[in-house]
Motif scaffolding. Structure first.
Motif, PDB file in Angstrom:
ATOM      1  N   THR A  82      40.313  49.938  43.155  1.00 28.05           N
ATOM      2  CA  THR A  82      39.042  50.383  43.199  1.00 28.05           C
ATOM      3  C   THR A  82      38.822  51.594  44.003  1.00 28.05           C
ATOM      4  O   THR A  82      38.120  52.388  43.612  1.00 28.05           O
ATOM      5  CB  THR A  82      38.297  48.914  44.333  1.00 28.05           C
ATOM      6  N   GLU A  97      33.603  46.689  40.672  1.00 29.06           N
ATOM      7  CA  GLU A  97      33.293  45.428  41.078  1.00 29.06           C
ATOM      8  C   GLU A  97      32.406  45.217  42.275  1.00 29.06           C
ATOM      9  O   GLU A  97      31.710  46.344  42.563  1.00 29.06           O
ATOM     10  CB  GLU A  97      34.654  45.039  41.793  1.00 29.06           C
ATOM     11  N   ASP A 133      35.928  48.022  36.443  1.00 29.27           N
ATOM     12  CA  ASP A 133      36.714  47.485  37.530  1.00 29.27           C
ATOM     13  C   ASP A 133      36.711  45.986  37.610  1.00 29.27           C
ATOM     14  O   ASP A 133      35.615  45.493  37.946  1.00 29.27           O
ATOM     15  CB  ASP A 133      36.266  48.015  38.903  1.00 29.27           C
ATOM     16  N   GLU A 134      37.624  45.427  37.128  1.00 24.83           N
ATOM     17  CA  GLU A 134      37.783  43.817  37.103  1.00 24.83           C
ATOM     18  C   GLU A 134      36.480  43.225  36.220  1.00 24.83           C
ATOM     19  O   GLU A 134      35.753  42.441  36.683  1.00 24.83           O
ATOM     20  CB  GLU A 134      37.718  43.227  38.507  1.00 24.83           C
TER      21      GLU A 134
HETATM   22 MG   LIG Z   1      39.387  46.168  43.794  1.00 19.51          MG
END
Ligand SMILES: [Mg+2]
Ligand SMILES: Nc1ncnc2c1ncn2[C@@H]1O[C@H](COP(=O)(O)OP(=O)(O)OP(=O)(O)O)[C@@H](O)[C@H]1O
Lengths: 304, 272
Positions: free
Chosen positions: A50, A89, A161-162
């Motif tokens: 991240t 995220e 992100d994710e």
């Molecule tokens: Mg992360």
């Protein structure tokens, strides 16, 4: 949509805080992400994924090094949302604002036409929920809304992100196909995850980091190490077992749950024990899939 | 400036307006403000009219209308401050700085856009508050057959200056919000300062000449100087005063200085 853009990370480094309490979140990270394919950005929790993506997007200032889109930093892009779409995220929404209003705010900020709001809501399958307040959204719906924000400017680069976190199996299947289609259109797609299995069906390339440093970079196939076979074996008399294995010339490591024998075959290890008169309590061939290779790369204990 | 930054600023101001109008905060604050101002302005007019001149402060017919109408800003100003501070701190609280800075990575431009949009909104609050104080005040005055002076241009000049004061107070709220990004802390500071600390400081500063010179630069004093009439001018009539435009500049300075400090502290920080 303009032609694909290459993402370039060059000696990217981030240290949070200073003095003894400082954290080296990312250390001297260099790699590139090519257009037209999906690149998985993998690492265990706290690896620095991240932080790396936030530096790429101009949200976190690097301690040193650069992250650019074909040589241009995010801050210097003439039309950021039309060049790069991103969903980070812990997606950030005002709970009292409806999804459509949320998208409208950022479309206006980027000078995008208002019709884009309806288009992206439909693209992610939220068209029926656009007038609901985001505070009432489920995790999966928030993920979809985050993706909708990323698509607002019809960008040539996607940084996610994710994105799979919180999606149900149907949602996971949907996002895989969706990303495939976007990559086939020539876009550059960078997707982070802490689980290889989560993305192994959708990524072409992998970049693996742990403790903020690059560990592996290559195609998905480069992770396949099935030729290195391991056997997990244990005996009530662990010492006798180890002596027998040593005598037979095996390399092994002894863990709490058993002994891991490298480059071995379960049948051969069983015979060695039998010949030495050692009673076994367990014996199994370890299946080394991609996930195991991944875990082997990032270290048994992970980053935390 | 080239054309691009100007257009980007225009987009950002547009988006900041939409941010305010797409949540319930602004009209809830506006509603409470309107009711509060109407109750105080109407209620006090009625009380003063029924007590007559026998007790309490002496108020001439000429003083009454401006005093009552100025309640719109003299008690209503806390609402635009809260609006500015809450809108700004909610960006930190709900982490909406992330999408905001993604849509426009030039952070200074966003802060300027926020100040502009909320100053305009503060002006709208000013219009609503003055409509409330003038509406309720003049209504009660009519009941007691008093002169509401609604045709007096001086009254409307006062209303205009009050709207300007409310607009500037809203930008002070933005400055405060970016300086103190914690929403709870910002609310506590706004309420404690406006309702408690500043009134005491203003009263205490009036006790000697030297402190009175300093006291006129307190934001509340500057605001009263700008509007030109308030109940403070009755309780402490000897306080030296700034000109109305000086009062406006002092308020503006508070907003600009706080925003500047906030920009270099919280606004430019890493967004994680
Ligand atoms: Mg992360
Ligand atoms: N604002 C911050 N201040 C201090 N340390 C931070 C900050 N943000 C992140 N870190 C630290 O940096 C390291 C990397 O964090 P990061 O969030 O980038 O990891 P990640 O790979 O995204 O992990 P996850 O899979 O859990 O999301 C962690 O050790 C984290 O504690």
């Amino acid at each position: 949509m303009p032609a694909g853009v290459t993402i370039e990370f060059t000696h990217l480094t981030k240290r949070f805080g200073s003095g003894s309490g400082s954290v080296d979140a990312v250390s001297d990270l260099s790699f590139t992400v090519e257009p037209g394919q999906i690149t998985g950005f993998l690492g265990p929790n706290g690896a620095g994924k991240t932080t790396t993506l936030r530096m790429l997007l101009g949200l976190v200032a690097p301690t040193s090094g650069t992250a650019t889109f074909g040589g241009v930093s995010y801050r210097s892009l003439a039309h950021p949302l039309s060049t790069v779409g991103s969903a980070l995220e812990a997606a950030s929404f005002h709970p009292g604002r409806t999804a459509a209003d949320h998208l409208r705010v950022y479309a206006q900020a980027a000078g995008l036409p208002r019709q884009r709001v309806g288009v992206v809501l439909e693209q992610v399958g939220l068209e029926q929920y656009g007038s609901r307040r985001v505070g009432g959204y489920s995790l999966g719906m928030r993920q979809r809304l985050g993706l909708a924000s990323a698509l607002l400017g019809d960008p040539s680069v996607l940084v996610l992100d994710e994105p799979i976190n919180g999606l149900d199996p149907e949602g996971i299947r949907w996002i895989r196909l969706f990303l495939r289609q976007l990559a086939a259109e020539g876009r550059t797609i960078l997707v982070s995850s802490h689980l290889l299995s989560e993305v192994q069906q959708s990524v072409d390339e992998v970049v693996i980091i742990a403790h903020g440093t690059l560990i592996h970079r290559g195609s998905l196939a480069s992770l396949d190490m099935t030729e290195t076979r391991q056997v997990i074996v244990d005996a009530p008399d662990r010492v006798a077992l180890q002596l027998a294995l040593t005598a037979a010339g095996y390399h092994f490591s002894s863990l709490r749950g058993g002994v891991i024998v490298e480059n071995a075959d379960a049948e051969a290890v069983g015979r060695t024990a039998f010949d030495a008169g050692v009673t076994l309590s367990s014996l199994s061939q370890k299946r080394t899939g991609l996930e195991d290779s991944f875990l082997a790369l990032v270290g048994e204990e992970g980053a935390l | 400036m080239s054309e691009q930054p100007v257009r980007q600023l225009g987009h950002a101001i547009h988006a900041e307006f939409t941010k305010i109008t797409t949540t319930r905060l602004w009209w809830m604050l506006a509603l409470i403000m309107i009711v509060y101002v109407a109750l105080v302005a109407g209620g006090l007019t009625a009380i003063l009219a029924s007590v007559g001149g026998s007790r309490g402060p002496q108020i001439t017919d000429a003083q009454r209308a401006p005093l009552i109408y100025s309640f719109g800003s003299s008690i209503g100003y806390v609402f635009p401050v809260l609006l500015g501070a809450l809108v700004t701190t909610s960006e930190f609280r709900h982490k909406t700085l992330t999408p905001t800075f993604l849509a426009m990575p030039r952070r200074g431009r966003i802060l300027v856009a926020k100040l502009v949009a909320l100053t305009v909104f503060g002006g709208l609050f000013g219009v609503l508050a003055m409509a409330s104080s003038i509406g309720a005040g003049s209504g009660v005055m009519a009941l007691f057959s008093q002169d509401a002076r609604l045709t007096d241009p001086a009254i409307w000049a006062l209303a205009g200056r009050a709207v300007l004061a409310m607009a500037l107070w809203c930008s002070v709220g933005v400055g405060l919000g970016v300086l103190i990004p914690s929403q709870v802390a910002a609310i506590v500071i706004v309420l404690a300062f406006t309702q408690f600390v500043e009134p005491i400081l203003r009263f205490a500063s009036g006790l000697t000449d030297v402190t009175a010179q300093i006291g006129q630069y307190l934001p509340g004093s500057a605001s009263d100087a700008l509007v030109g009439s308030s109940f403070y001018s009755l309780t402490a009539p000897t306080v030296v005063g700034l000109d109305w435009w000086q009062g406006a500049l002092v308020l503006l300075a508070y907003a600009v200085v706080a925003s500047f400090l906030g920009f270099f502290t919280s606004w430019r920080r890493d967004v994680t």
